[in-house]
Design an enzyme around this catalytic site. Structure first.
Site, PDB file in Angstrom:
ATOM      1  N   GLU A  53       0.843  -1.190   0.000  1.00 48.52           N
ATOM      2  CA  GLU A  53       0.000   0.000   0.000  1.00 48.52           C
ATOM      3  C   GLU A  53       0.886   1.251   0.000  1.00 48.52           C
ATOM      4  O   GLU A  53       1.722   1.415   0.894  1.00 48.52           O
ATOM      5  CB  GLU A  53      -0.905  -0.024   1.244  1.00 48.52           C
ATOM      6  CG  GLU A  53      -1.883  -1.204   1.197  1.00 48.52           C
ATOM      7  CD  GLU A  53      -2.355  -1.664   2.579  1.00 48.52           C
ATOM      8  OE1 GLU A  53      -2.102  -0.963   3.572  1.00 48.52           O
ATOM      9  OE2 GLU A  53      -2.982  -2.744   2.646  1.00 48.52           O
ATOM     10  N   GLU A  98      -4.930  -6.782   2.328  1.00 48.89           N
ATOM     11  CA  GLU A  98      -3.787  -7.572   2.804  1.00 48.89           C
ATOM     12  C   GLU A  98      -3.906  -9.056   2.461  1.00 48.89           C
ATOM     13  O   GLU A  98      -2.908  -9.724   2.189  1.00 48.89           O
ATOM     14  CB  GLU A  98      -3.601  -7.400   4.316  1.00 48.89           C
ATOM     15  CG  GLU A  98      -2.984  -6.066   4.722  1.00 48.89           C
ATOM     16  CD  GLU A  98      -3.992  -4.930   4.821  1.00 48.89           C
ATOM     17  OE1 GLU A  98      -5.210  -5.199   4.653  1.00 48.89           O
ATOM     18  OE2 GLU A  98      -3.577  -3.790   5.084  1.00 48.89           O
ATOM     19  N   ALA A 103       2.197  -4.314  11.456  1.00 41.68           N
ATOM     20  CA  ALA A 103       2.080  -5.747  11.752  1.00 41.68           C
ATOM     21  C   ALA A 103       0.655  -6.102  12.161  1.00 41.68           C
ATOM     22  O   ALA A 103       0.182  -7.205  11.893  1.00 41.68           O
ATOM     23  CB  ALA A 103       3.055  -6.149  12.849  1.00 41.68           C
ATOM     24  N   ASP A 104      -0.009  -5.149  12.799  1.00 41.98           N
ATOM     25  CA  ASP A 104      -1.406  -5.375  13.196  1.00 41.98           C
ATOM     26  C   ASP A 104      -2.264  -5.780  11.989  1.00 41.98           C
ATOM     27  O   ASP A 104      -3.231  -6.521  12.124  1.00 41.98           O
ATOM     28  CB  ASP A 104      -1.978  -4.097  13.817  1.00 41.98           C
ATOM     29  CG  ASP A 104      -1.036  -3.494  14.849  1.00 41.98           C
ATOM     30  OD1 ASP A 104      -1.252  -3.693  16.044  1.00 41.98           O
ATOM     31  OD2 ASP A 104      -0.048  -2.831  14.437  1.00 41.98           O
ATOM     32  N   PHE A 105      -1.911  -5.288  10.819  1.00 46.60           N
ATOM     33  CA  PHE A 105      -2.706  -5.559   9.609  1.00 46.60           C
ATOM     34  C   PHE A 105      -2.484  -6.985   9.090  1.00 46.60           C
ATOM     35  O   PHE A 105      -3.230  -7.457   8.229  1.00 46.60           O
ATOM     36  CB  PHE A 105      -2.404  -4.551   8.492  1.00 46.60           C
ATOM     37  CG  PHE A 105      -2.529  -3.102   8.884  1.00 46.60           C
ATOM     38  CD1 PHE A 105      -3.156  -2.714  10.061  1.00 46.60           C
ATOM     39  CD2 PHE A 105      -2.020  -2.107   8.055  1.00 46.60           C
ATOM     40  CE1 PHE A 105      -3.255  -1.373  10.411  1.00 46.60           C
ATOM     41  CE2 PHE A 105      -2.122  -0.769   8.399  1.00 46.60           C
ATOM     42  CZ  PHE A 105      -2.730  -0.393   9.578  1.00 46.60           C
ATOM     43  N   MET A 134      -3.125  -9.407  10.696  1.00 47.94           N
ATOM     44  CA  MET A 134      -4.222 -10.208  11.254  1.00 47.94           C
ATOM     45  C   MET A 134      -5.355 -10.406  10.249  1.00 47.94           C
ATOM     46  O   MET A 134      -6.106 -11.360  10.370  1.00 47.94           O
ATOM     47  CB  MET A 134      -4.764  -9.537  12.531  1.00 47.94           C
ATOM     48  CG  MET A 134      -3.742  -9.359  13.634  1.00 47.94           C
ATOM     49  SD  MET A 134      -3.058 -10.927  14.219  1.00 47.94           S
ATOM     50  CE  MET A 134      -1.491 -10.969  13.363  1.00 47.94           C
ATOM     51  N   HIS A 164      -2.348  -0.324  16.310  1.00 44.51           N
ATOM     52  CA  HIS A 164      -1.117   0.082  15.622  1.00 44.51           C
ATOM     53  C   HIS A 164       0.078  -0.033  16.568  1.00 44.51           C
ATOM     54  O   HIS A 164       1.051   0.701  16.431  1.00 44.51           O
ATOM     55  CB  HIS A 164      -1.213   1.533  15.132  1.00 44.51           C
ATOM     56  CG  HIS A 164      -2.067   1.734  13.917  1.00 44.51           C
ATOM     57  ND1 HIS A 164      -3.392   1.429  13.888  1.00 44.51           N
ATOM     58  CD2 HIS A 164      -1.771   2.218  12.681  1.00 44.51           C
ATOM     59  CE1 HIS A 164      -3.896   1.725  12.685  1.00 44.51           C
ATOM     60  NE2 HIS A 164      -2.928   2.197  11.928  1.00 44.51           N
TER      61      HIS A 164
END
Lengths: 312, 332
Positions: free
Chosen positions: B35, B65, B89-91, B93, B134
């Protein structure tokens, strides 16, 4: 597409798949296969017709209902059977089983036991084919139930905006696992493709010649426009979601009614009785030979169970 | 293929940028996408200038993602070497299926007939004011899954070298960079990777306590080691750099010498990778281990207010207290 396939040839291919699936159903019931299998009985015209229209190196990605796709792309029947029997096949050595087998050496990039997950993988294969050349277009098969998975829609949109040639075949077989499709899907697949500016085609998925012609058109459109194409093939699943499915959810008489449009019955009715008999003899011989080969393959070597987690 | 070695001072994020540039230059199969990575030059600047230099080998994708990471697997199966940037990194998931069910299984289940040579780059951790979605440090979650290689570089040199090693690996690598560390500077030798996946860095030698750490906590561990040295305590600091595979031999060797183990990471303490290290050392050394402690974030979602997040994150003070309590318990 090269010369259109002959119905006799397509009938032979469909029949081989049917005989293998029926044998596997018996094998689950008598314990030769452990675990469940997801059979494609009734849907054979879609992989057979599609693969008849593909280029020699077009990669195929399928679902757990993927035996027909693997066989149609060129996976030898004895290797497929051995893999399902948990033997040391030349596919995956018994690691994959019925629902997750692959044979990239034949252009078959794998079944998938997560609904819809093959679409992003096929998108990536398409990105590689597009960049590396070779006139290859991947085909991914999904069921109509997968049209309600988020990653399918992410991938359709991404393929559209990135101009990636890819063929998505949606096998609409009437059921989302054990629930009628119409009760779970607001808008059918072909109509939803329009939301992503994706060319959509619909075809009678029980007519292998029609499937081959439509996929041939889809392939040409994908190449010419450098874009994804979605083909919704209407069919009927003439069995359970999985091998142990008692199908108590089916209305009385439904299955009997659906058998009238069994793709094998339809194809056979258009062949001479000599041609049909020729196919039947050939298919039965080929499947029993494959079965004997598969049953003679060794069991996997337990000492190798930890290998291939990583390369080297 | 670049063979130059240039030990100039560089920020962590600049080292990442240079590694990506060199990976693209070294192998025409490498593509980079994510992105805002191409035309906007990357949300943190990791991909700055690369689209201009390499054209459509560096491209922007929708915020998808799952499709991005699933496509990386397909692209890798098809002969490319994709490097995907996941902004936080949260993304990850939202793409767990593609990582855990798809990428990790590919080589094993196909009996090696397919592979997944791809890199997922992301950054993680808490910075003041960032919200719970985040702020997480999630590396341990992936170390649980066979088939994934997991790196957590802490220095500009490691950010460069690990990324080069990741890009040339025949198996999937997840690189968890640190947003907090992006501006930090250090000498960076470029031209090649560190050369060995899974090798720890012995940051300093010591005799009394082994501190095993990675990522953001490396610098705090060094500060804590300086602090306790004033009380005559000598710490050996190991930066694992990779938690899958992890350098078990280096850890066991060090703890065999010091007898005391402190594992410290920013990720949550409960079910954290520190627990795995501690268990392994117990199994290996038995009574040879005189004492052990884990330090990680407290088991709460990460709060946004800096006052609150500081209360639950590891810190130099917490490490110092941990070292003292470890040695006191042993004396008693």
């Amino acid at each position: 597409m090269t010369a259109p396939p002959s119905l006799e040839d397509l009938y032979l291919r469909m029949l081989q798949i049917r005989l293998i699936e029926e044998e596997l159903l018996r094998a689950v019931q008598d314990g030769r296969v452990t675990g469940s299998t997801h059979l494609c009985i009734g849907q054979e015209a879609i992989p057979v017709g599609t693969c008849a229209a593909l280029g020699p190196n077009d990669p195929v990605v399928a679902t757990y209902r993927g035996h027909g796709w693997a066989l149609s792309r060129g996976v030898p029947a004895e290797e497929l059977l051995a893999e399902v029997f948990g033997r040391d096949s030349d596919l995956n050595g018994g690691r994959a089983g019925s629902a997750y087998l692959s044979g990239p050496q034949y252009g078959f990039y794998g079944e998938n036991s997560i609904v819809g997950a093959g679409v992003p993988i096929a998108l990536g294969l398409a990105m590689a084919c597009n960049r590396l050349g070779g006139n290859r277009i991947p085909v991914v098969s999904i069921g109509d139930g997968a049209m309600n998975q988020g990653n399918v829609h992410e991938s359709l949109n991404m393929a559209s905006v990135l101009n990636i040639p890819l063929i998505v075949v949606v096998e609409n077989n009437g059921y989302v696992e054990m629930t009628p499709s119409a009760t779970l899907t607001a808008v059918p697949a072909a109509a939803r493709a329009a939301a992503y500016s994706i060319i959509a085609m619909e075809v009678d998925g029980n007519d292998p010649l029609a499937v081959a012609a439509t996929v041939s058109d889809a392939r040409e459109a994908a190449l010419q426009k450098s874009a994804p194409v979605l083909v919704e093939a209407h069919t009927r699943r003439l069995g359970g979601h999985y091998s142990g499915d008692a199908q108590q959810y089916r209305p009385a008489g439904e299955l009997e009614g659906w058998r009238a449009t069994d793709p094998l019955t339809l194809a056979r009715s258009q062949l001479t009785s000599e041609a049909a008999a020729r196919c039947e003899q050939q298919a039965e011989g080929a499947v029993s030979a494959a079965l004997a080969l598969a049953e003679g393959m060794p069991t996997p070597n337990v000492e190798e169970v930890m290998t291939h987690v990583f390369s080297g | 293929m670049s063979s130059r070695v240039d030990s100039s001072e560089s920020s962590y994020i600049r080292a990442v940028n240079q590694a990506l540039d060199d990976a693209l230059g070294a192998d025409s199969r490498v593509v980079i996408y994510g992105e805002d990575v191409a035309i906007p030059n990357g949300p943190f600047g990791a991909t700055k200038g690369l689209h201009d230099k390499y054209g459509d080998r560096v491209f922007d994708t929708p915020i998808s993602e799952s499709a991005m990471i699933g496509a990386a697997l397909g692209a890798a199966m098809g002969g490319l070497r994709p490097i995907v940037e996941i902004m936080y990194a949260d993304f990850l998931m939202v793409a767990m299926d593609q990582i855990v069910n798809q990428i990790a299984n590919t080589r094993y289940v196909s009996e090696g007939r397919l592979g997944a040579p791809l890199v997922i780059r992301t950054q993680q951790g808490s910075t003041p004011g960032s919200c719970a979605q985040h702020s997480q440090s999630l590396e341990a979650m992936f170390a649980h899954v066979p088939g994934l290689q997991i790196a957590v570089p802490a220095t500009p040199q490691d950010a460069y070298g690990i990324l080069r090693d990741a890009a040339s690996s025949d198996d999937p690598v997840m690189v968890f960079e640190s947003r907090r560390l992006y501006p930090t500077k250090g000498a960076v030798a470029t031209g090649s990777g560190l050369g060995r996946v899974g090798q720890a860095d012995v940051v300093r030698s010591g005799t009394d306590v082994t501190i095993v750490t990675w990522g953001t906590v490396r610098a705090w561990a060094e500060e804590a080691a300086d602090h306790v040295s004033e009380s005559g305590i000598s710490c050996e600091v190991l930066d694992l750099r990779w938690i899958s595979p992890w350098d078990r031999d280096a850890v066991v060797e060090s703890v065999s010498k010091t007898g005391h183990l402190l594992v410290a990471h920013e990720a949550g303490r409960v079910g954290g990778f520190g627990a795995e290290i501690l268990s392994s050392v117990v199994e290996e050394l038995g009574p040879g281990l005189k004492g052990a402690r884990r330090i990680g974030s407290d088991p709460v979602p990460m709060p946004s207010s800096p006052i609150l997040s500081a209360a639950v994150l590891p810190s130099v003070d917490r490490l110092v207290a941990g070292i003292h309590s470890l040695l006191k318990e042993n004396v008693a």
